[in-house]
Design a protein around this motif. Structure first.
Motif, PDB file in Angstrom:
ATOM      1  N   LEU A 282       0.876  -1.175   0.000  1.00  4.84           N
ATOM      2  CA  LEU A 282       0.000   0.000   0.000  1.00  4.84           C
ATOM      3  C   LEU A 282       0.909   1.219   0.000  1.00  4.84           C
ATOM      4  CD1 LEU A 282      -2.651  -1.086   2.680  1.00  4.84           C
ATOM      5  CD2 LEU A 282      -2.747  -1.388   0.198  1.00  4.84           C
ATOM      6  N   LEU A 283       0.923   1.969  -1.100  1.00  9.03           N
ATOM      7  CA  LEU A 283       1.918   3.017  -1.308  1.00  9.03           C
ATOM      8  C   LEU A 283       1.261   4.393  -1.392  1.00  9.03           C
ATOM      9  CD1 LEU A 283       4.910   3.747  -1.898  1.00  9.03           C
ATOM     10  CD2 LEU A 283       4.419   3.304  -4.329  1.00  9.03           C
ATOM     11  N   ASP A 284       1.578   5.251  -0.447  1.00 15.00           N
ATOM     12  CA  ASP A 284       1.061   6.619  -0.443  1.00 15.00           C
ATOM     13  C   ASP A 284       1.668   7.393  -1.607  1.00 15.00           C
ATOM     14  OD1 ASP A 284      -0.138   8.981   0.287  1.00 15.00           O
ATOM     15  OD2 ASP A 284       1.223   9.401   1.954  1.00 15.00           O
ATOM     16  N   VAL A 285       0.920   8.341  -2.142  1.00 16.59           N
ATOM     17  CA  VAL A 285       1.403   9.161  -3.251  1.00 16.59           C
ATOM     18  C   VAL A 285       2.337  10.258  -2.755  1.00 16.59           C
ATOM     19  CG1 VAL A 285       0.690  10.854  -4.992  1.00 16.59           C
ATOM     20  CG2 VAL A 285      -0.547   8.685  -4.784  1.00 16.59           C
ATOM     21  N   GLU A 286       1.893  11.027  -1.755  1.00 16.85           N
ATOM     22  CA  GLU A 286       2.667  12.167  -1.270  1.00 16.85           C
ATOM     23  C   GLU A 286       3.343  11.838   0.051  1.00 16.85           C
ATOM     24  OE1 GLU A 286       0.776  16.238  -2.753  1.00 16.85           O
ATOM     25  OE2 GLU A 286      -0.619  15.145  -1.462  1.00 16.85           O
ATOM     26  N   MET A 287       4.685  11.869   0.050  1.00 13.58           N
ATOM     27  CA  MET A 287       5.466  11.604   1.265  1.00 13.58           C
ATOM     28  C   MET A 287       6.749  12.414   1.227  1.00 13.58           C
ATOM     29  SD  MET A 287       5.152   7.430   1.609  1.00 13.58           S
ATOM     30  CE  MET A 287       5.620   7.176  -0.119  1.00 13.58           C
ATOM     31  N   PRO A 288       7.317  12.753   2.381  1.00 12.66           N
ATOM     32  CA  PRO A 288       8.615  13.427   2.406  1.00 12.66           C
ATOM     33  C   PRO A 288       9.731  12.444   2.059  1.00 12.66           C
ATOM     34  CG  PRO A 288       7.913  12.911   4.627  1.00 12.66           C
ATOM     35  CD  PRO A 288       6.760  12.544   3.725  1.00 12.66           C
ATOM     36  N   VAL A 289      10.918  12.970   1.824  1.00  6.59           N
ATOM     37  CA  VAL A 289      12.134  12.212   1.513  1.00  6.59           C
ATOM     38  C   VAL A 289      12.033  11.552   0.134  1.00  6.59           C
ATOM     39  CG1 VAL A 289      13.805  10.464   2.257  1.00  6.59           C
ATOM     40  CG2 VAL A 289      12.496  11.771   3.977  1.00  6.59           C
ATOM     41  N   MET A 290      11.076  10.649  -0.049  1.00  2.00           N
ATOM     42  CA  MET A 290      10.835  10.050  -1.359  1.00  2.00           C
ATOM     43  C   MET A 290       9.347   9.767  -1.498  1.00  2.00           C
ATOM     44  SD  MET A 290      12.282   6.511  -3.102  1.00  2.00           S
ATOM     45  CE  MET A 290      13.985   7.086  -3.225  1.00  2.00           C
ATOM     46  N   ASP A 291       8.728  10.332  -2.546  1.00  2.00           N
ATOM     47  CA  ASP A 291       7.291  10.152  -2.717  1.00  2.00           C
ATOM     48  C   ASP A 291       6.981   8.823  -3.415  1.00  2.00           C
ATOM     49  OD1 ASP A 291       7.747  10.515  -5.466  1.00  2.00           O
ATOM     50  OD2 ASP A 291       7.190  12.622  -5.419  1.00  2.00           O
ATOM     51  N   GLY A 292       5.695   8.540  -3.535  1.00  2.00           N
ATOM     52  CA  GLY A 292       5.284   7.250  -4.069  1.00  2.00           C
ATOM     53  C   GLY A 292       5.649   7.022  -5.511  1.00  2.00           C
ATOM     54  N   ILE A 293       5.499   8.036  -6.378  1.00  2.00           N
ATOM     55  CA  ILE A 293       5.776   7.858  -7.801  1.00  2.00           C
ATOM     56  C   ILE A 293       7.260   7.637  -8.046  1.00  2.00           C
ATOM     57  CG2 ILE A 293       6.095  10.291  -8.397  1.00  2.00           C
ATOM     58  CD1 ILE A 293       4.105   7.680 -10.430  1.00  2.00           C
ATOM     59  N   THR A 294       8.120   8.224  -7.182  1.00  2.34           N
ATOM     60  CA  THR A 294       9.565   7.983  -7.292  1.00  2.34           C
ATOM     61  C   THR A 294       9.929   6.596  -6.778  1.00  2.34           C
ATOM     62  OG1 THR A 294       9.981  10.349  -6.959  1.00  2.34           O
ATOM     63  CG2 THR A 294      11.856   8.852  -6.643  1.00  2.34           C
ATOM     64  N   ALA A 295       9.266   6.181  -5.699  1.00  2.00           N
ATOM     65  CA  ALA A 295       9.569   4.880  -5.106  1.00  2.00           C
ATOM     66  C   ALA A 295       9.044   3.711  -5.933  1.00  2.00           C
ATOM     67  CB  ALA A 295       8.983   4.810  -3.690  1.00  2.00           C
ATOM     68  N   LEU A 296       7.971   3.945  -6.700  1.00  2.00           N
ATOM     69  CA  LEU A 296       7.298   2.861  -7.417  1.00  2.00           C
ATOM     70  C   LEU A 296       8.240   1.992  -8.247  1.00  2.00           C
ATOM     71  CD1 LEU A 296       4.753   1.349  -8.426  1.00  2.00           C
ATOM     72  CD2 LEU A 296       4.473   3.168 -10.119  1.00  2.00           C
ATOM     73  N   PRO A 297       8.995   2.541  -9.213  1.00  5.87           N
ATOM     74  CA  PRO A 297       9.853   1.671 -10.021  1.00  5.87           C
ATOM     75  C   PRO A 297      10.963   1.010  -9.221  1.00  5.87           C
ATOM     76  CG  PRO A 297      10.307   3.968 -10.499  1.00  5.87           C
ATOM     77  CD  PRO A 297       9.088   3.942  -9.642  1.00  5.87           C
ATOM     78  N   LEU A 298      11.410   1.666  -8.147  1.00  6.89           N
ATOM     79  CA  LEU A 298      12.456   1.079  -7.310  1.00  6.89           C
ATOM     80  C   LEU A 298      11.913  -0.102  -6.519  1.00  6.89           C
ATOM     81  CD1 LEU A 298      14.076   4.401  -6.008  1.00  6.89           C
ATOM     82  CD2 LEU A 298      14.792   2.987  -7.953  1.00  6.89           C
ATOM     83  N   LEU A 299      10.682   0.010  -6.043  1.00 13.32           N
ATOM     84  CA  LEU A 299      10.054  -1.093  -5.321  1.00 13.32           C
ATOM     85  C   LEU A 299       9.800  -2.272  -6.259  1.00 13.32           C
ATOM     86  CD1 LEU A 299       7.507   0.942  -3.163  1.00 13.32           C
ATOM     87  CD2 LEU A 299       9.487  -0.340  -2.306  1.00 13.32           C
ATOM     88  N   VAL A 300       9.324  -1.977  -7.478  1.00 13.47           N
ATOM     89  CA  VAL A 300       9.082  -3.038  -8.452  1.00 13.47           C
ATOM     90  C   VAL A 300      10.393  -3.716  -8.827  1.00 13.47           C
ATOM     91  CG1 VAL A 300       8.277  -3.543 -10.796  1.00 13.47           C
ATOM     92  CG2 VAL A 300       6.989  -1.970  -9.346  1.00 13.47           C
ATOM     93  N   GLY A 301      11.453  -2.930  -8.974  1.00 13.74           N
ATOM     94  CA  GLY A 301      12.747  -3.512  -9.304  1.00 13.74           C
ATOM     95  C   GLY A 301      13.298  -4.376  -8.187  1.00 13.74           C
TER      96      GLY A 301
END
Length: 412
Positions: A59-78
């Motif tokens: 469950l991934l929030d869109v807006e977050m400090p340090v690293m937001d959800g859209i930036t984290a998405l491909p890294l999490l999938v990878g």
């Protein structure tokens, strides 16, 4: 595992708000089939910990400090390619646009964050259903099974394999998207925004495939109708990326289960991907060839004749299959208006919306193709049709676009 030996669905929560994080934990922790395997307060912590937690659902929030959800998405999938990601966000235009982008890059679904006005019981039910349905689909891929269950998974054999490029999201820098030209157009007295991307000249040449499938011999559809739900935005982007502007001779109607705002940005995104004119239509708008019409959130989209023309009607009739917009009323209206000359495509999604409408298309002589189980996030909607056996073809998400072009462009 719980006491019955069932291996619990592993869920990771990535959310910076302690209030929302606590609510999600409370909503899930008492379900005997769900285990909260990890919690992270921002995308960076999630990326660092995801391999350790090894979740099936994030469950991934869109807006977050340090690293937001859209930036984290491909890294999490990878880092954890087998996990499926559900975006969670507040219902704003900005977050709707980000969520659509996320789903086009591999997120499986989205969920609106609970607020003071949210029906907490309904939210909890929807959250748990989404988690279980998507997690179960992960476990079922590649298996043969016969047991029906409450989320619409059905017997499936001879599964097609999904091409590797559709299972992974690249972590390299994205190319700059084509320039978009947002035009406000007055059509039949109605003001609307049509998203008309400016694409390179090469895109004007449509792909052409040889139709060697006798099941569709002699069939020339006047329209294309598509229904989808969970996992649909990602597949829609893949399909229209291949189709391009090859369907300029017919209109396309899409019902994707989504709330308001989200469908607006889905239309914009598909226009950019395909090079076709794509819009949320206005009530009473005239249907034109070469346009893609997407049912607006919270409205059923219907089509009816008016003299020599066809017009679109938007209604707030009762939800069907717990959905508004719903695929079934769209298909019923299309059959009443176009008769047998309809190609219907039912893709990934929970439940059975579209089954009755697709059956009517089939009975009137139209054609129905469905997405295969292996490439579906949830094989509920297409699986419900497969169980009845009135589909004319079952294709992977990778092959659906080619089949659409074969069928719709034959003899042109």
């Amino acid at each position: 595992m719980n006491d019955s030996g069932f291996k619990k669905y592993r869920v990771m929560i990535v959310e910076d708000s302690s209030l929302i994080r606590g609510y999600l934990i409370r909503a899930l922790q008492n379900d005997p089939q769900i285990e909260i395997c990890g919690v992270a307060e921002n995308g960076r912590i999630a990326v660092d910990k995801v391999k350790l937690y090894n979740p099936e659902i994030i469950l991934l929030d869109v807006e977050m400090p340090v690293m937001d959800g859209i930036t984290a998405l491909p890294l999490l999938v990878g880092a954890c390619p087998e996990a499926k990601i559900i975006m969670i966000s507040t219902l704003t235009a900005k977050n709707a646009a980000i969520s659509i982008e996320a789903m086009s890059k591999g997120a499986s679904d989205y969920l609106e964050k609970p607020s003071a006005e949210t029906d907490k019981t309904l939210f909890k039910t929807e959250l748990i259903q989404k988690i279980k349905a998507i997690a179960l689909s992960i476990r079922k891929v590649g298996e043969k099974y016969t047991k029906d269950d409450e989320f619409g998974f059905l017997k499936a054999e001879n599964k097609l394999q999904v091409p590797p490029q559709l299972n992974k999201v690249s972590v390299s820098a994205e190319k700059t998207p084509p320039e978009k030209n947002h035009n406000t157009i007055i059509k039949d007295g109605h003001r609307q925004t049509a998203y008309v991307p400016v694409l390179p000249p090469a895109s004007a040449t449509p792909a052409v495939f040889t139709n060697d499938d006798n099941r569709f011999a002699g069939f020339k559809p006047d329209i294309l109708a598509i229904g989808s739900s969970t996992g649909g935005p990602n597949v829609l982007h893949e399909v229209f990326k291949q189709i391009g502007n090859s369907l300029g001779h017919i209109p396309t109607f899409i019902t994707q289960h989504m709330p308001p705002k989200f469908t607006t940005f889905l239309a914009q995104s598909i226009a950019t991907t395909s090079g076709m004119r794509c819009t949320e239509p206005q009530d009473g708008q005239k249907v034109e060839k070469g346009w893609i019409y997407i049912a607006p959130g919270d409205y059923h989209m219907l089509v009816e004749p008016k003299g020599v023309d066809k017009i679109i009607r938007l209604t707030k009739g009762e939800p069907e299959n717990f959905c508004r917009p719903s695929v079934d009323p769209m298909l019923r209206s299309l059959v009443n208006t176009y008769g047998k000359n309809i190609l219907t495509v039912i893709m990934t999604g929970m439940g059975s919306d579209g089954k009755l409408g697709a059956k009517l298309v089939h009975e009137k002589g139209g054609k129905v193709i469905i997405q295969d189980e292996a490439s579906s996030v949830v094989w509920g909607m297409p699986g419900a049709i497969a169980k009845e056996g009135f589909q004319d073809g079952i294709y992977s998400s990778y092959d659906i676009a080619k089949q659409i072009i074969k069928i719709c462009r034959r003899d042109l």
